[in-house]
Design a protein around this motif. Structure first.
Motif, short mmCIF file in Angstrom:
data_model
loop_
_atom_site.label_atom_id
_atom_site.label_comp_id
_atom_site.label_asym_id
_atom_site.label_seq_id
_atom_site.Cartn_x
_atom_site.Cartn_y
_atom_site.Cartn_z
N LYS A 1 78.61 20.33 -0.71
CA LYS A 1 79.59 20.21 -1.79
C LYS A 1 79.55 21.41 -2.75
O LYS A 1 80.37 21.49 -3.67
CB LYS A 1 79.32 18.93 -2.59
N GLY A 2 78.58 22.30 -2.58
CA GLY A 2 78.49 23.45 -3.45
C GLY A 2 77.89 23.17 -4.80
O GLY A 2 78.18 23.86 -5.78
N ILE A 3 77.04 22.13 -4.87
CA ILE A 3 76.38 21.80 -6.13
C ILE A 3 74.87 21.93 -5.93
O ILE A 3 74.38 21.94 -4.81
CB ILE A 3 76.73 20.39 -6.63
N PHE B 1 79.87 11.78 -6.89
CA PHE B 1 80.79 11.91 -8.02
C PHE B 1 80.63 13.23 -8.78
O PHE B 1 81.22 13.40 -9.85
CB PHE B 1 80.59 10.74 -8.99
N THR B 2 79.83 14.14 -8.25
CA THR B 2 79.66 15.44 -8.92
C THR B 2 80.34 16.53 -8.09
O THR B 2 79.98 16.76 -6.93
CB THR B 2 78.17 15.78 -9.08
N GLY C 1 75.53 20.18 -10.94
CA GLY C 1 74.47 19.75 -10.05
C GLY C 1 73.84 18.44 -10.47
O GLY C 1 74.28 17.77 -11.41
N VAL C 2 72.78 18.11 -9.75
CA VAL C 2 72.03 16.86 -9.97
C VAL C 2 70.56 17.22 -10.17
O VAL C 2 70.02 18.04 -9.43
CB VAL C 2 72.19 15.90 -8.78
N VAL C 3 69.94 16.60 -11.15
CA VAL C 3 68.52 16.81 -11.43
C VAL C 3 67.79 15.49 -11.28
O VAL C 3 68.21 14.47 -11.85
CB VAL C 3 68.29 17.37 -12.85
N VAL C 4 66.70 15.52 -10.51
CA VAL C 4 65.85 14.33 -10.34
C VAL C 4 64.54 14.59 -11.06
O VAL C 4 63.82 15.53 -10.73
CB VAL C 4 65.58 14.04 -8.85
N ARG D 1 64.86 16.21 -0.26
CA ARG D 1 65.13 17.18 0.80
C ARG D 1 66.26 16.68 1.71
O ARG D 1 67.12 17.45 2.14
CB ARG D 1 63.86 17.42 1.62
N PHE D 2 66.26 15.36 1.98
CA PHE D 2 67.30 14.78 2.84
C PHE D 2 68.69 14.97 2.23
O PHE D 2 69.65 15.30 2.93
CB PHE D 2 67.01 13.29 3.05
N TRP D 3 68.80 14.78 0.90
CA TRP D 3 70.11 14.86 0.26
C TRP D 3 70.49 16.28 -0.12
O TRP D 3 71.62 16.52 -0.57
CB TRP D 3 70.14 13.96 -0.97
N SER D 4 69.58 17.24 0.02
CA SER D 4 69.89 18.61 -0.36
C SER D 4 71.00 19.20 0.52
O SER D 4 71.82 19.99 0.04
CB SER D 4 68.63 19.48 -0.29
#
Length: 594
Positions: A298-300, A334-335, A339-342, A289-292
């Motif tokens: 950045k639009g990702i 770097f994206t 997007g990024v998936v955890v 949530r903090f990094w969202s």
């Protein structure tokens, strides 16, 4: 109490330990050689007697010098003498094979015997470097056997020239062994000196980093306190925005400083982890949530996939969050598209429960050369990385070190143009569903009528802590060292004392020790340590002096308030217990009376 071994005794112990590790090879060699022995002698009894004698000697050495007692016994000159006798006896029995082969094999037997003795000399060089007495004890029997072989050469059919050649060759062999041993000795000495210099340089660097970080934390605490005060009180949106910018910059500086400190502790072998209950589910969700917000900026996309409810676990939540933050920061940084998936899952393997976290991004990926440098301290992927994204290049290196320190591993899978996936695996100690946390991260509400004494030798720190506390406290008093604090504590009553550790005139530990040993009005007043060090030894020292809590510098207001609330709650609970017991006893007395 055992004393440290002298350097010469350490070398002696190291050589005997090396021989102890070679015991399997030393036992196998006679078994392999015995058939050859039989070919030369034509008898089975002689080889069997030789093998038996050699085995008995090895058993004697193992019995006298078991691995766990080698160092202790090398402190005593008698045991060192016994070791030399055993080494020499080994040389006598081992080298005797060469003479027997010569006696039964004629000139060819002499040649084979000379080669056998040469091998014994080479083994003496390789196994006794660093200890001249052991080398001498191993070498002398072989020199004697070379002399015997040279004398036997002519009676066994060799010409005078061949016997002389054998003697000269034997002399050259011994000379080469002596030179090789001395050269090897010099190489090891240079290696030890280089290692000592490297350790000294590392210690000096660690001390310098610790000193600089301690000095940097002083102005950083003031920046955080001042910016937080402006942001919280100002009615002007522009002022609040500026204060927020200062806060974000100070926290970024704090993060970089913490990275440098962690790397320094890792290099010095002083980084430790804690084992406390924590809400794993909340930790994962809060971090994502903090990094969202950063991902949205950045639009990702940033998506969390959790296999099942994680619940509560035991471990080091601070270090685990640090690894999560580094992985998510790196992935988002770097994206630019996608997007990024955890992905967070738990499973059971033969060694127990395991936590697996994968952070996958759709960034540019990495080449094999970049992957090799990824976990190297202070390395960036290329020159543009530092200019574009900043940072020290320590985050991923520290993350892998932390993972290994907690018994796990951090791996990376990537191809150029195809994104990157970091995989974190850690041992997991889950708590069952009946676990009920007590007072875990309860919201803090500062009291309005506290009397607080701030003890710190830096004026900036005293002003910064005062700025944090004055809106919530009825009285805030400052002292510049432990001696001045004791004088104030002897004449005025306080609810809490905030104590710096390193101060001139009198440090914090000594001041608290004297306070607890006095009969003054503040003898039992809670003391909170304000410190730049969180090592276990430092914490133990503070607790032994009588301190109840610790707040690391640079100090942030919510952490300071939480510590104050915790020590006051603990003190109130201790004071309420006798009163409650008295009320219960009184009630029981009344019931008995009726």
């Amino acid at each position: 109490m055992r004393t440290a071994l002298r350097e010469s005794d350490q070398q002696f112990a190291a050589v005997i330990s090396t021989r102890r590790r070679q015991i399997v090879m030393r036992l196998l060699l006679p078994v392999i050689v015995a058939p050859i022995y039989t070919v030369f002698t034509g008898s089975f009894m002689a080889p069997a007697a030789w093998v038996l004698g050699y085995f008995l000697l090895q058993a004697l050495e193992v019995g006298i010098f078991p691995r766990v007692l080698i160092e202790r016994r090398m402190e005593d000159a008698r045991w060192r003498s016994a070791a030399l006798v055993i080494v020499a006896a080994n040389g006598v029995i081992f080298g005797s094979f060469g003479v027997v082969v010569a006696v039964f094999g004629g000139p060819w037997g002499v040649a084979c015997g000379a080669l056998w003795v040469s091998g014994a000399i080479l083994n003496a060089v390789l196994t006794s470097v660093g200890c001249r007495p052991v080398f001498t004890a191993a070498l002398l029997p072989q020199i004697g056997y070379f002399v015997i072989l040279a004398l036997l050469a002519m009676p066994l059919g060799a010409s005078l020239g061949q016997a002389v050649a054998l003697a000269v060759t034997a002399g050259l062999n011994v000379t080469a062994a002596l030179l090789a041993w001395q050269l090897y000795q010099k190489v090891l000495a240079a290696e030890r000196e280089a290692k000592a210099q490297a350790q000294a340089a590392t210690a000096a660097k660690s001390a310098f980093v610790a000193m600089v970080s301690h000095e940097l934390r002083t102005p950083l605490s003031a920046i955080l306190a001042g910016a937080a005060a402006v942001e919280g009180r100002s009615r002007d949106a522009c002022d609040r925005s500026g204060a927020g910018l200062i806060l974000d910059s100070a926290r970024m500086m704090q993060s970089l400083l913490n990275d440098l400190l962690d790397m320094s502790k890792i290099e010095a072998g002083r980084l430790t982890t804690e084992d406390v209950p924590y809400d794993l589910q909340a930790l994962v969700e809060d971090t994502v949530r903090f990094w969202s917000a950063e991902a949205h900026k950045k639009g990702i996309s940033l998506r969390l996939e959790v296999g099942a409810m994680l619940g509560w676990a035991r471990g080091d939540r601070t270090r685990l969050r640090q690894i999560f933050n580094n992985l998510l920061s790196n992935a988002i940084k770097f994206t630019d598209d996608g997007g990024v998936v955890v992905r967070v899952t738990t499973r059971v393997d033969p060694h127990g429960e395991l936590l697996q976290v994968e952070v996958a991004d759709t960034g540019p990926g990495m080449t094999p050369d970049q992957l090799e440098r990824l976990f190297v301290a202070f390395e960036q992927l290329d020159a543009s990385t530092a200019r574009t994204h900043g940072g020290t290049g320590l985050g991923l290196c520290i993350s892998r070190q932390l993972a290994e320190l907690m018994g796990g591993d951090l791996a990376v899978f990537s191809n150029a143009g195809a994104g990157t996936t970091f995989s974190l695996k850690l041992p997991l100690a889950m708590l069952d569903g009946t676990f009920k946390p007590e007072g875990y991260e309860q919201p803090v509400a500062p009291s309005m009528d506290l009397r607080v004494l701030i003890v710190d030798d830096h004026e900036i720190n005293r002003r910064a802590f005062g700025l944090m506390l004055r809106p919530y406290c009825s009285q805030v008093v400052a002292a510049q060292d432990g001696q001045a604090a004791l004088e104030l504590l002897s004449i005025s009553e306080f609810d809490v004392v905030l104590m710096d550790m390193n101060m001139p005139v009198m440090g914090g530990v000594e001041a608290v020790r004297r306070l607890r040993g006095s009969n003054g009005m503040n003898r039992n007043t809670p003391v909170i340590a304000l410190t730049a060090s969180s090592s276990a030894d430092h914490v133990d020292q503070c607790r032994a002096a009588g301190m109840q809590a610790f707040v690391n510098k640079p100090v942030e207001a919510h952490k300071l308030f939480a510590a104050i609330e915790a020590v006051l709650d603990s003190m109130n609970a201790e004071q309420d217990a006798p009163q409650t017991q008295a009320r219960v006893m009184s009630s029981l007395g009344k019931q008995d009376h009726h």
